[in-house]
Design an enzyme around this catalytic site. Structure first.
Site, PDB file in Angstrom:
ATOM      1  N   ASP A 183      -9.977  -4.727  -4.731  1.00  0.00           N
ATOM      2  CA  ASP A 183      -9.398  -3.672  -3.900  1.00  0.00           C
ATOM      3  C   ASP A 183     -10.077  -2.336  -4.209  1.00  0.00           C
ATOM      4  OD1 ASP A 183      -7.823  -1.822  -2.560  1.00  0.00           O
ATOM      5  OD2 ASP A 183      -5.919  -2.669  -3.254  1.00  0.00           O
TER       6      ASP A 183
ATOM      7  N   HIS B 147      -7.879  -5.333  -0.448  1.00  0.00           N
ATOM      8  CA  HIS B 147      -6.661  -4.590  -0.132  1.00  0.00           C
ATOM      9  C   HIS B 147      -5.881  -5.341   0.951  1.00  0.00           C
ATOM     10  CE1 HIS B 147      -4.284  -0.960  -0.510  1.00  0.00           C
ATOM     11  NE2 HIS B 147      -4.212  -0.867   0.812  1.00  0.00           N
TER      12      HIS B 147
ATOM     13  N   SER C 197       0.833  -1.198   0.000  1.00  0.00           N
ATOM     14  CA  SER C 197       0.000   0.000   0.000  1.00  0.00           C
ATOM     15  C   SER C 197       0.874   1.257   0.000  1.00  0.00           C
ATOM     16  CB  SER C 197      -0.960  -0.042   1.192  1.00  0.00           C
ATOM     17  OG  SER C 197      -1.954   0.954   1.099  1.00  0.00           O
TER      18      SER C 197
END
Length: 246
Positions: free
Chosen positions: A187, A214, A106
């Site tokens: 996601d 995610h 991320s």
């Protein structure tokens, strides 16, 4: 007695926003196990404390403090870049091993892309290794540079939306360092992952998409990704590492 990994090349691991090195160590346990004879995983905490990031609660409610790599409220981005560099230098120096790759999730994947971009632009900083490859998991867009010669995003452009820049990267922004980019088709931030891929040379990067949100394949509560997805990521990491060798 477990075999020591001190002789192995290092993989620097950068957590997502609002988590920590400890949490990321838990999240990547499948990758660590599969690559235990190839790399030593070294985890770093971001320099900025924050609230919990997406997916952190309730599983990691008792794991404070949480950290970020990017300070969204800062009026002094150059000082923030310096703090991140100093923290990474300390982790690398204290370990003392041979760092060959960087892996991020991320926001940590955004920083991973930024470290590779800085190296491509010959802005590798003293105390920061020359990266042979990078791995970006559920990556965020755009690359987060640590170079004072650039902005914390990328070059200025026309047209900004909630995802960042809308234009295609210029030729001199393309990253040629062997890399793996993984995103989830479920996601909610998947558009950022698709845009991040555009910054990488298709000849040297492996872009992978899995039916997941995610998070990494096989995360707690995940009923979407295939059990073999982790092995596919492992195989891709081993390939880009092999491709990076002289």
């Amino acid at each position: 007695m477990a075999e020591s990994s001190d002789h192995l090349p290092r993989l620097l691991c950068l957590h997502g926003g609002g988590t920590s090195a400890m949490i990321f160590k838990i999240q990547t346990r499948r990758l660590q196990w599969a690559l235990r004879s190839t790399f030593k995983f070294v985890f770093a905490d971001g320099p900025f404390e924050s609230g919990p990031g997406p997916g952190v609660l309730p599983a990691f409610a008792d794991c404070e403090p949480f950290f970020r790599w990017l300070n969204p409220d800062s009026q002094f981005p150059e000082q923030d870049q310096r703090r991140v560099r100093q923290m990474l230098r300390k982790i690398i120096k204290d370990d003392g091993g041979n760092f060959v790759g960087v892996l991020g999730f991320s926001q940590g994947a955004r920083l991973t892309a930024g470290l590779l971009a800085d190296q491509e632009e010959r802005n590798a900083w003293e105390g920061i290794p020359i990266w042979k490859f990078g791995v970006m998991l559920c990556g965020s867009f755009p690359p987060l540079s640590l170079s004072l010669a650039r902005t914390p995003t990328t070059k200025p452009s026309q047209g900004i939306d909630e995802h960042g820049e809308t234009r295609e990267p210029d030729e001199d922004e393309i990253i040629h360092i062997p890399s793996v980019l993984v995103r989830g088709t479920l996601d909610p931030h998947g558009e950022k992952g698709r845009r991040l891929v555009r910054y990488f040379d298709q000849e040297t990067a492996i872009a992978m998409a899995f039916k997941m949100g995610h998070h990494l394949p096989g995360a707690a509560g995940d009923t979407t990704s295939d059990k073999g997805d982790t092995q596919k990521i492992v195989d891709a990491i081993l390939k880009v590492y092999a491709d990076s060798q002289p």
